[in-house]
Each structure stands twice: as structure tokens, then as C-alpha cells.
Write a protein that holds these residues in place. Structure first.
Motif, PDB file in Angstrom:
ATOM      1  N   HIS A  38      15.163  -9.976 -36.848  1.00 26.19           N
ATOM      2  CA  HIS A  38      15.225 -11.489 -37.086  1.00 26.19           C
ATOM      3  C   HIS A  38      16.941 -11.601 -36.892  1.00 26.19           C
ATOM      4  CE1 HIS A  38      15.219 -15.673 -37.759  1.00 26.19           C
ATOM      5  NE2 HIS A  38      15.192 -15.428 -39.046  1.00 26.19           N
ATOM      6  N   HIS A 160      17.618 -15.592 -47.769  1.00 27.33           N
ATOM      7  CA  HIS A 160      17.414 -15.868 -46.348  1.00 27.33           C
ATOM      8  C   HIS A 160      18.458 -16.545 -45.618  1.00 27.33           C
ATOM      9  CE1 HIS A 160      14.316 -15.509 -43.073  1.00 27.33           C
ATOM     10  NE2 HIS A 160      15.108 -16.231 -42.449  1.00 27.33           N
ATOM     11  N   GLU A 164      21.452 -15.330 -43.236  1.00 32.40           N
ATOM     12  CA  GLU A 164      21.669 -16.063 -41.810  1.00 32.40           C
ATOM     13  C   GLU A 164      22.856 -16.332 -41.476  1.00 32.40           C
ATOM     14  OE1 GLU A 164      17.680 -17.089 -40.731  1.00 32.40           O
ATOM     15  OE2 GLU A 164      18.452 -18.803 -39.497  1.00 32.40           O
TER      16      GLU A 164
HETATM   17 MN   LIG Z   1      15.324 -17.369 -40.358  1.00 35.12          MN
END
Ligand SMILES: [Mn+2]
Length: 195
Positions: A38, A160, A164
Motif C-alpha cells: 500500500h 496508518h 501514509e
Molecule cells: Mn491508506
């Protein structure tokens, strides 16, 4: 063409990375670590890099070697793709917000590897991913790309989001720093004449 491939095999991992710095953000990522996939997908998208990363790592141990070695190989690929660094902007900085989290990134494509990483996580895991591995990836990347990289998360709650903001911030700053500045007219942006 500012593109390069790196294959790196050790007893712990088998890594293949290809990057085109002047791409469109197309990513083919398969590290075996979902959260890392991701992060690398959004790194490619926000850097406008075409990126392939394939890792066959010792995930039966943990995710450490896979994460670190992906950072090493990607750093090496960026350094190779940059070549002698003629015409690049070299420096870039920005603040990258991700909801409540805000990370400041400053980068110098200096040939002098250095990392300042002031980002803390309140939790040890994001899903299956150890949050301490974010720093490991940035360390591996900065050392092998040969860049000076400062990462500081000014505030933020969600792990998260914080991670990110770091990866997106790096991508956006790197995109700017590797961009060709026409005013440089193909010169190496250093009074020393080399980077
Ligand atoms: Mn994400």
C-alpha cells in the motif's frame, strides 16, 4: 531515459525493483507485506514514478528483512536512475497532511546519505505491520539512494495516517527534487561540479 533496475538476492530476501523517474505513477507491487505494498503504491502514484517491486522474503521470520531490503533496492534503483544528477532541482520540502496527521519532509539529493526521522507511533502495529519498520524502510532508502532526508511528523494520532503522510510526503518531495529544472541547462546543481 531516467530508469533503472536492481536485483538483490541474499539468504533472507530476493528483491527486484524497476523504476522510471519520469513515469506516470503506474505501480506493480508484490512484497508479500500488504501494508508495505500500500505504501509503495502511493509512493509511485504521488511521485509519478513507474515502479515495480517484487520481493520473495523470509516472512516466516517476520517482516523486517522484506521491508528493509525493499528500501535498500529501491534506494539503489533511484540512485542508478538519477545517474550523474545533471539538471535536477536537487532540493525540495513540503508539508503533507493526511487527515489529522501532518508530516514535514525536506530532501537534498546530495550524494551524502543522511536520515533524520522524528516520527513516533503510539501503537506497535498497523494490522500485521510493525510500525517501527517505517523508520527501517526510510533509513534503508535514504542510505542507498544517497540522499539527505529529514522526516518530522509534527502531529497526528492514527498510525496508518502518520505512515501514509511520511510515504506520500517523500514521494511528493522526491518528485520535485528529481525534476529537471530547465534553468540548470543540464548542469550538475553543485558548486563542486558533482553530487
Ligand atoms: Mn491508506
Amino acid at each position: 531515459m531516467r530508469a533503472a533496475s536492481i536485483s538483490r538476492r541474499t539468504a533472507e530476501t530476493d528483491v527486484h525493483v524497476s523504476i522510471d523517474l519520469d513515469g506516470t505513477g503506474k505501480a506493480t507491487i508484490a512484497t508479500g507485506v500488504g501494508f508495505l505494498d500500500h505504501m509503495l503504491e502511493l509512493f509511485a502514484r504521488h511521485g509519478l514514478f513507474d515502479l515495480e517491486v517484487k520481493v520473495d522474503g523470509d516472512l516466516h521470520v517476520d517482516q523486517h528483512h522484506t521491508t528493509e531490503d525493499a528500501g535498500i533496492a529501491l534506494g539503489q534503483a533511484v540512485a542508478k536512475a538519477l545517474g550523474d544528477k545533471r539538471g535536477i532541482g536537487r532540493y525540495a520540502d513540503l508539508h503533507l497532511p493526511m487527515d489529522e496527521a501532518l508530516t514535514r519532509i525536506a530532501i537534498d539529493i546530495s550524494g551524502r546519505p543522511f536520515l533524520v526521522f522524528r516520527t513516533a507511533f503510539r501503537v506497535e502495529k498497523i494490522g500485521q505491520f510493525d510500525t517501527e519498520l517505517v523508520r527501517e524502510w526510510f533509513q534503508a532508502f535514504a542510505m542507498n539512494a544517497g540522499i539527505t532526508l529529514h522526516v518530522e511528523t509534527l502531529y497526528g494520532d492514527n498510525a496508518h495516517h502518520i505512515a501514509e503522510s511520511c510515504f506520500k510526503g517523500l514521494a511528493r518531495a522526491l518528485r520535485k527534487a528529481v525534476s529537471i529544472d530547465p534553468r540548470e541547462d543540464g548542469r550538475v546543481p553543485s558548486t563542486k561540479g558533482s553530487l
